[in-house]
Design a protein around this motif. Structure first.
Motif, short mmCIF file in Angstrom:
data_model
loop_
_atom_site.label_atom_id
_atom_site.label_comp_id
_atom_site.label_asym_id
_atom_site.label_seq_id
_atom_site.Cartn_x
_atom_site.Cartn_y
_atom_site.Cartn_z
N ARG A 199 3.84 -1.24 5.51
CA ARG A 199 4.70 -2.19 4.80
C ARG A 199 5.89 -2.56 5.69
O ARG A 199 7.05 -2.39 5.28
N ASN A 244 8.88 -4.51 4.46
CA ASN A 244 9.84 -3.81 3.60
C ASN A 244 10.60 -2.73 4.33
O ASN A 244 11.64 -2.29 3.87
N PHE A 264 15.46 3.42 -11.14
CA PHE A 264 15.61 2.88 -9.80
C PHE A 264 17.07 2.51 -9.51
O PHE A 264 17.50 2.55 -8.36
N ARG A 322 4.93 -4.10 -14.20
CA ARG A 322 5.88 -3.02 -13.97
C ARG A 322 5.69 -2.45 -12.57
O ARG A 322 6.63 -2.21 -11.84
N GLU A 323 4.42 -2.30 -12.21
CA GLU A 323 4.09 -1.77 -10.88
C GLU A 323 4.63 -2.67 -9.78
O GLU A 323 5.21 -2.22 -8.81
N HIS A 373 9.21 7.12 -6.98
CA HIS A 373 8.08 6.24 -7.35
C HIS A 373 6.89 7.08 -7.78
O HIS A 373 6.19 6.74 -8.74
N PHE A 427 8.20 -2.16 -9.08
CA PHE A 427 8.52 -0.94 -8.34
C PHE A 427 8.27 -1.14 -6.86
O PHE A 427 9.06 -0.75 -6.02
N LEU A 428 7.12 -1.73 -6.55
CA LEU A 428 6.77 -1.87 -5.15
C LEU A 428 7.79 -2.73 -4.42
O LEU A 428 8.14 -2.46 -3.29
N GLU A 429 8.28 -3.73 -5.13
CA GLU A 429 9.22 -4.63 -4.48
C GLU A 429 10.58 -3.98 -4.25
O GLU A 429 11.39 -4.46 -3.50
N GLN A 430 10.80 -2.85 -4.93
CA GLN A 430 12.10 -2.23 -4.78
C GLN A 430 12.20 -1.35 -3.54
O GLN A 430 13.27 -0.85 -3.22
N ASP A 431 11.09 -1.15 -2.86
CA ASP A 431 11.17 -0.36 -1.63
C ASP A 431 11.64 -1.27 -0.51
O ASP A 431 10.90 -1.70 0.34
N GLN A 432 12.91 -1.56 -0.53
CA GLN A 432 13.45 -2.47 0.48
C GLN A 432 13.81 -1.73 1.76
O GLN A 432 14.22 -2.33 2.72
N PRO A 490 1.76 2.34 -16.74
CA PRO A 490 2.42 1.24 -16.06
C PRO A 490 1.49 0.04 -15.92
O PRO A 490 0.38 0.17 -15.44
N GLU A 521 16.36 6.56 1.95
CA GLU A 521 15.60 5.61 1.13
C GLU A 521 14.12 5.99 1.04
O GLU A 521 13.53 5.97 -0.03
N PRO A 567 13.67 -5.59 7.78
CA PRO A 567 15.05 -5.79 7.29
C PRO A 567 16.10 -5.18 8.21
O PRO A 567 17.06 -5.88 8.57
N ASN A 602 5.35 6.76 -11.56
CA ASN A 602 3.95 6.42 -11.81
C ASN A 602 3.07 7.66 -11.94
O ASN A 602 1.86 7.55 -12.09
N PHE A 651 12.69 7.14 -2.51
CA PHE A 651 11.75 6.20 -3.12
C PHE A 651 10.39 6.85 -3.32
O PHE A 651 9.76 6.72 -4.36
N ARG A 711 10.68 7.96 9.79
CA ARG A 711 11.06 6.56 9.53
C ARG A 711 12.51 6.30 9.93
O ARG A 711 12.82 5.26 10.53
#
Lengths: 371, 264
Positions: free
Chosen positions: B20, B23, B164, A358-359, B82, A362-367, A354, B74, B27, B86, B78, B113
């Motif tokens: 984080r 995130n 994803f 790309r990384e 994830h 992914f990190l931004e998708q942990d909303q 990755p 989530e 929200p 990776n 995730f 969480r």
């Protein structure tokens, strides 16, 4: 004498110590593809053992079977006597793995990554912190301890993989292509470090494409090809399996090579030099010189070119390829497919590392559930 | 089951979302301020009381459930996916942790969480309307149960997902509609009997109703069911949820054991 152990007891104990790695008829199938085909191998405790083989030979599949990332299809696999499936916890506790891929936790600074890994092995937080510092110093990236993995250079990433493997103080250190893509200086640093570890008693299993690496480091080497063991030997013994070339410069070379004894596998002329291929140059040279002088040739110079391990490796794997092709007996692994990075499981093949972009995605998708 | 190793993994998982907050915690806090302001204050002021409660108070338990389960799901999905993507989940898989220890650590952290987000939403709600805790022990138990349940589902989601997008589909297109039709914004008593029966097929109804019972002391299910069993409905809901939760966690452990989605 009180408190001493009789020598016979020590010898008996030593004899019952199980090998570091023992596999019997190990098979791994991915559908039609057989990545490992009845592989039987023993690595003794304290040994520095090398696995050589072309891409797709099954080296990484073999390693991943030991650590539980690949489930075997058949056969028996033990690490220090522990079955890797029935006693997986004991087997995995003994192993430190530095894989080919950069499979490192990107969320944390590298010191914490090492502490987490040590923690998973039951090491307390305080002790884990000390060990993390220790191994980071040992591999030379202590000053980067608060950086995240993505910010390290390629060489530092390799060092971190080694540090992660060492932080649990493993009895068996597995290094899967540890020097792939690193510069000469780092390669030598890594060689020195793993040699030191091996001298301290750690069993080392090394896979490599660099023949020189195996020749320099390993007590014994196994050559794998298409999931099969081609041979196991010391690097010196392996080299003996190859042929040497004796080059004899003659005062008056003939038009065609002279007839020689059975020791000569082949002979040809290159300018003033007669080149003769023999099994063992050192022991054959006197006989060759004697025969040439007996035929009236004046000898000006003599040079013996020894077989490199690389040539033996190529020779052995080519020979194996030919025999597999000739036998043609339902060899699903003989199609040249890569049994390592080409599993049907999908993502993250050997070459798929990755990248930062790309990384980032992914990190931004942990909303986190947005509600 | 709760060894130094599983504690280390639990700690790692907790740190991942605690560090984080933009995130993970902000929200749901912001979204719920909007929910309470729009649905509770602006629209709710024009809506009659439901079962004797102001509308804003009636919807609060459902919003707590929505935030709790979606965050528990989530987080687990995730984290697993994830890690698979990776490949750093190999750090865990190659460790001497038992499969049960791995699952317990992942599930417990994700459940934490979910509960934290549930509490945040309750605090946000408290800013708009006074809340009294009617059945505190019941509330704690059911919140813990649904958090663990959806953390357990999240593990399965993380193992099954191939991309994803799959995680988004699970959260947005399955969980959320089920919760919205789980009597968050309306009372089951407002529905025709046929739709009341259909609603009972939605497991979210049990959760929303249970949390509402814990917070407000009112149960829709008890109100629409036979009056002779009304007192037992909340406990029956809780028992059913605990049973399902146990099965889901056992399934998680089984999937880890066979290496589903984790090993070749």
């Amino acid at each position: 004498m009180p408190g001493t152990t009789p020598l016979t007891a020590v010898v008996a104990t030593a004899r019952v110590m199980p090998p570091a790695i023992e596999t019997q008829d190990l098979i791994k199938e991915y559908g039609e593809l057989r990545a490992l085909q009845g592989l039987s191998l023993t690595v003794e405790e304290g040994e520095f053992f090398g696995l050589l083989g072309p891409n797709g030979a099954g080296k990484t599949t073999f390693i991943n079977t030991l650590v539980g990332l690949v489930r075997k299809s058949g056969g028996d696999v033990r690490v220090f006597g522990h079955d890797v499936e029935a006693e997986y916890q004991q087997a995995r506790d003994a192993i430190g793995l530095a894989p080919q891929e950069f499979n490192v936790d990107r969320f944390f600074p590298i010191r914490e990554v090492l502490m987490h890994k040590a923690g998973y092995h039951g090491i307390s937080e305080d002790e884990a912190g000390k060990r993390a510092d220790e191994v980071l110093k040992r591999v030379g990236i202590y000053d980067k301890r608060d950086e995240r993995f993505d910010w390290l250079s390629g060489g530092m990433k390799r060092r971190l993989l080694l540090a992660r493997a060492l932080v649990t103080d493993p009895d068996l250190l597995i290094l899967d292509e540890p020097t792939a893509g690193v510069d000469v200086q780092l390669r030598h640093d890594l060689w020195d470090l793993v040699t030191e570890l091996n001298e301290e008693g750690t069993t080392v299993l090394l896979t490599t494409h660099y023949i020189e690496e195996a020749e320099r480091l390993c007590d014994r080497v196994a050559i794998l090809n298409e999931g099969r063991k081609v041979t196991v030997a010391t690097p010196d013994d392996l080299k003996k399996e190859g042929s040497d070339t004796i080059s004899v410069t003659l005062e008056s070379p003939p038009a065609t090579p002279p007839s020689l004894g059975d020791y000569a596998q082949d002979a040809w002329l290159t300018g003033d030099a007669l080149e003769v291929r023999v099994d063992d140059g050192g022991s054959t040279a006197p006989q060759l010189l004697h025969d040439l002088e007996a035929e009236g040739y004046d000898i000006v110079d003599l040079e013996i070119t020894r077989t490199s391990l690389e040539e033996v490796f190529v020779d052995l794997t080519e020979r194996e390829d030919k025999s597999v092709t000739r036998s043609g007996e339902g060899d699903a692994g003989g199609d040249g497919s890569d049994g390592e990075g080409d599993s049907p499981h999908g993502e993250g093949g050997d070459d798929e590392e990755p990248g930062p972009e790309r990384e980032k995605d992914f990190l931004e998708q942990d909303q986190g559930g947005v509600v | 089951m709760w060894s130094v190793g599983s504690r280390a993994l639990f700690q790692r998982e907790i740190l991942r979302f605690v560090r984080r907050p933009k995130n993970t915690f902000m929200p749901p806090a912001i979204t719920n301020v909007l929910y309470f302001a729009v649905f509770g204050v602006i629209l709710g002021g024009r809506i009659d009381q439901i079962a004797g409660f102001d509308y804003i108070l009636f919807i609060l338990p459902g919003l707590v459930v929505l935030g709790t389960i979606s965050n528990a799901f989530e987080n687990a999905s995730f984290s697993i996916f994830h890690g698979r993507w990776n490949e750093y989940i190999h750090e865990t898989l190659t460790s001497p942790l038992s499969y049960a220890e791995m699952v317990v650590a992942y599930v417990a952290a994700s459940a934490v969480r979910g509960i934290i987000v549930g509490v945040i939403i309750a605090i946000v709600g408290r800013l708009f309307v006074p809340i009294s805790l009617e059945n505190g022990l019941y509330l704690v138990t059911i919140m813990a149960t649904i958090s663990v349940l959806f953390a357990g589902f999240g593990i399965i989601g993380g193992l099954v997902a191939r991309d994803f997008d799959d995680l988004t589909v699970m959260n947005q297109f399955i969980l959320r509609p089920l919760v919205f039709f789980g009597a968050v914004f309306y009372s089951l008593e407002m529905l025709d009997p046929i739709w009341q029966q259909v609603s009972l097929l939605n497991p979210m109804v049990l959760m929303v109703d249970g949390v509402r019972y814990g917070l407000l002391g009112y149960s829709d299910l008890a109100a629409i069911g036979p009056s002779a069993y009304a007192d037992y409905v909340p406990l029956a809901s809780l028992a059913a949820l605990i049973g399902v939760t146990t099965l889901v966690v056992l399934l998680d452990i089984y999937l880890f054991k066979i290496g589903y989605g984790l090993t070749d």
